[in-house]
Design a protein around this motif. Structure first.
Motif, mmCIF file in Angstrom:
data_model
loop_
_atom_site.group_PDB
_atom_site.id
_atom_site.type_symbol
_atom_site.label_atom_id
_atom_site.label_comp_id
_atom_site.label_asym_id
_atom_site.label_seq_id
_atom_site.Cartn_x
_atom_site.Cartn_y
_atom_site.Cartn_z
ATOM 1 N N ALA A 122 -35.139 63.726 -35.094
ATOM 2 C CA ALA A 122 -36.405 63.063 -35.408
ATOM 3 C C ALA A 122 -36.892 63.431 -36.806
ATOM 4 O O ALA A 122 -37.365 62.561 -37.561
ATOM 5 N N ASP A 123 -36.771 64.713 -37.170
ATOM 6 C CA ASP A 123 -37.156 65.129 -38.523
ATOM 7 C C ASP A 123 -36.326 64.402 -39.573
ATOM 8 O O ASP A 123 -36.854 63.952 -40.606
ATOM 9 N N GLY A 124 -35.009 64.269 -39.332
ATOM 10 C CA GLY A 124 -34.150 63.601 -40.293
ATOM 11 C C GLY A 124 -34.449 62.115 -40.408
ATOM 12 O O GLY A 124 -34.470 61.555 -41.515
ATOM 13 N N LEU A 125 -34.694 61.461 -39.282
ATOM 14 C CA LEU A 125 -34.992 60.028 -39.328
ATOM 15 C C LEU A 125 -36.303 59.753 -40.055
ATOM 16 O O LEU A 125 -36.436 58.739 -40.762
ATOM 17 N N ALA A 126 -37.268 60.635 -39.887
ATOM 18 C CA ALA A 126 -38.564 60.421 -40.525
ATOM 19 C C ALA A 126 -38.561 60.827 -41.991
ATOM 20 O O ALA A 126 -39.176 60.149 -42.827
ATOM 21 N N GLN A 127 -37.859 61.917 -42.333
ATOM 22 C CA GLN A 127 -37.927 62.431 -43.693
ATOM 23 C C GLN A 127 -36.816 61.912 -44.585
ATOM 24 O O GLN A 127 -37.035 61.676 -45.778
ATOM 25 N N HIS A 133 -43.186 57.432 -38.926
ATOM 26 C CA HIS A 133 -43.262 58.684 -38.179
ATOM 27 C C HIS A 133 -43.878 58.493 -36.797
ATOM 28 O O HIS A 133 -43.575 59.242 -35.870
ATOM 29 N N ARG A 134 -44.755 57.494 -36.634
ATOM 30 C CA ARG A 134 -45.325 57.244 -35.307
ATOM 31 C C ARG A 134 -44.232 56.832 -34.324
ATOM 32 O O ARG A 134 -44.208 57.290 -33.172
ATOM 33 N N PHE A 135 -43.338 55.956 -34.764
ATOM 34 C CA PHE A 135 -42.233 55.532 -33.910
ATOM 35 C C PHE A 135 -41.292 56.690 -33.598
ATOM 36 O O PHE A 135 -40.854 56.879 -32.460
ATOM 37 N N LEU A 140 -39.236 60.641 -29.762
ATOM 38 C CA LEU A 140 -38.898 62.019 -29.427
ATOM 39 C C LEU A 140 -39.644 62.483 -28.175
ATOM 40 O O LEU A 140 -39.056 63.121 -27.287
ATOM 41 N N ALA A 141 -40.919 62.148 -28.098
ATOM 42 C CA ALA A 141 -41.691 62.526 -26.908
ATOM 43 C C ALA A 141 -41.133 61.855 -25.656
ATOM 44 O O ALA A 141 -41.046 62.474 -24.589
ATOM 45 N N ALA A 142 -40.738 60.576 -25.776
ATOM 46 C CA ALA A 142 -40.153 59.879 -24.630
ATOM 47 C C ALA A 142 -38.834 60.509 -24.217
ATOM 48 O O ALA A 142 -38.534 60.643 -23.026
ATOM 49 N N PHE A 143 -38.045 60.909 -25.199
ATOM 50 C CA PHE A 143 -36.760 61.544 -24.889
ATOM 51 C C PHE A 143 -36.961 62.872 -24.171
ATOM 52 O O PHE A 143 -36.197 63.227 -23.274
ATOM 53 N N LEU A 182 -42.275 53.402 -12.206
ATOM 54 C CA LEU A 182 -42.838 52.632 -13.313
ATOM 55 C C LEU A 182 -44.322 52.940 -13.478
ATOM 56 O O LEU A 182 -44.810 53.175 -14.593
ATOM 57 N N VAL A 183 -45.058 52.955 -12.357
ATOM 58 C CA VAL A 183 -46.490 53.280 -12.411
ATOM 59 C C VAL A 183 -46.704 54.703 -12.924
ATOM 60 O O VAL A 183 -47.564 54.960 -13.778
ATOM 61 N N LEU A 184 -45.891 55.637 -12.410
ATOM 62 C CA LEU A 184 -46.017 57.025 -12.845
ATOM 63 C C LEU A 184 -45.695 57.175 -14.327
ATOM 64 O O LEU A 184 -46.369 57.931 -15.049
ATOM 65 N N SER A 185 -44.706 56.443 -14.810
ATOM 66 C CA SER A 185 -44.333 56.531 -16.221
ATOM 67 C C SER A 185 -45.430 55.976 -17.116
ATOM 68 O O SER A 185 -45.717 56.532 -18.182
ATOM 69 N N ILE A 186 -46.048 54.869 -16.690
ATOM 70 C CA ILE A 186 -47.141 54.302 -17.491
ATOM 71 C C ILE A 186 -48.316 55.269 -17.557
ATOM 72 O O ILE A 186 -48.916 55.480 -18.620
ATOM 73 N N ARG A 187 -48.662 55.871 -16.437
ATOM 74 C CA ARG A 187 -49.764 56.830 -16.428
ATOM 75 C C ARG A 187 -49.444 58.037 -17.303
ATOM 76 O O ARG A 187 -50.291 58.493 -18.084
ATOM 77 N N ARG A 188 -48.222 58.547 -17.176
ATOM 78 C CA ARG A 188 -47.847 59.718 -17.981
ATOM 79 C C ARG A 188 -47.789 59.360 -19.460
ATOM 80 O O ARG A 188 -48.203 60.160 -20.312
ATOM 81 N N GLY A 189 -47.280 58.178 -19.783
ATOM 82 C CA GLY A 189 -47.241 57.765 -21.177
ATOM 83 C C GLY A 189 -48.624 57.608 -21.773
ATOM 84 O O GLY A 189 -48.853 57.969 -22.932
ATOM 85 N N THR A 190 -49.540 57.067 -20.985
ATOM 86 C CA THR A 190 -50.913 56.920 -21.475
ATOM 87 C C THR A 190 -51.561 58.272 -21.746
ATOM 88 O O THR A 190 -52.209 58.479 -22.773
ATOM 89 N N LYS A 191 -51.380 59.209 -20.819
ATOM 90 C CA LYS A 191 -51.930 60.552 -21.012
ATOM 91 C C LYS A 191 -51.299 61.238 -22.224
ATOM 92 O O LYS A 191 -51.995 61.902 -23.005
ATOM 93 N N LEU A 192 -49.988 61.081 -22.384
ATOM 94 C CA LEU A 192 -49.316 61.710 -23.517
ATOM 95 C C LEU A 192 -49.786 61.102 -24.836
ATOM 96 O O LEU A 192 -49.998 61.827 -25.819
#
Length: 256
Positions: A122-127, A133-135, A140-143, A182-192
């Motif tokens: 992620a550091d290499g792709l961004a820098q 960097h948002r993407f 990275l967080a999703a991974f 799917l519901v759990l992932s959406i909730r966790r993604g929103t919180k993250l």
């Protein structure tokens, strides 16, 4: 090679795969695979770790060759014909080329990605590549959450089985668990996402990085080595008359 920048590893693997996909012939694949085996000696991997990570490829490549041998396009002298099974000189050559090519494409990708840390990538792709960097940070967080996804699936499966819901109707159970995940992932993604925004991720157009990612001489050497491997494979194949350009319609169109 093991300590090279992840961007160099990713670029080298993609470039080599793209070049090897241009033709289906055993000469270019053999030359590339032989030179790759020499390069693997500098990957910093033990033989045990190498075979533990690459055994699926080592098993899948011969199986792919056998399938091509039995059901590939028939040409030249026919050796065996039984129903859909047709073994000829053309299918034999194609099976050998396919098997070696799978090894030449898949093995470098596996070996190079073994030593890649997701954060360093992620550091290499961004820098280095200058991706947004948002993407990059979001990916990275999703991974990082993939492991939690597996644990949640296992826990939910055990809970449903304890309630007597996991022994029948396999398809219905799979669809129900998929919707719940799917519901759990959406909730966790929103919180993250909320937590990351609260900590300042993506608040400014330009951000600082805890670890600087540099593209140095060792990284350039890896890219150059892979380019030389690709050039050697192409030149040898063309010089021996075995180059079979896929886009051009195969060996027949090249000969014409």
């Amino acid at each position: 090679m093991g300590g090279a920048n992840p961007v160099a590893k990713l670029g080298a693997a993609l470039f080599l795969a793209a070049v090897l996909l241009l033709s289906i012939d055993w000469v270019s694949a053999t030359i590339a695979l032989a030179l790759e085996l020499v390069l693997f000696c500098f990957a910093g991997l033990t033989l045990r770790r190498f075979f533990l990570r690459t055994w699926p490829v080592l098993v899948a490549a011969p199986l792919t060759g056998v399938t091509t041998l039995l059901y590939g396009r028939a040409s030249g002298e026919m050796h065996l014909q039984w129903g859909l099974v047709q073994i000829s000189d053309g299918s034999i050559d194609l099976a050998i080329a396919t098997c070696i090519r799978v090894l030449a494409i898949a093995l470098p990708a596996v070996v190079l990605f073994i030593t890649i840390d997701p954060t360093d990538l992620a550091d290499g792709l961004a820098q280095v590549v200058r991706l947004p960097h948002r993407f990059v940070i979001g990916a990275l967080a999703a991974f990082r959450l993939v492991g939690l996804f597996v644990d949640d699936w296992r826990a939910m499966s055990l809970a449903r089985r304890a309630r007597g819901l996991g022994d029948q109707h396999v398809l219905r159970r799979f669809l129900g668990m998929g919707f719940a995940m799917l519901v759990l992932s959406i909730r966790r993604g929103t919180k993250l996402a909320t937590a990351m925004e609260a900590r300042g991720f993506g608040a400014l157009p330009h951000r600082t990085w805890a670890r600087e990612s540099r593209f140095g001489r060792r990284d350039a050497a890896l890219v150059v080595a892979v380019c030389l491997i690709a050039i050697a494979a192409i030149v040898t194949s063309v010089a021996t008359g075995n180059w079979n350009f896929i886009i051009g319609g195969g060996r027949e169109s090249v000969t014409a």
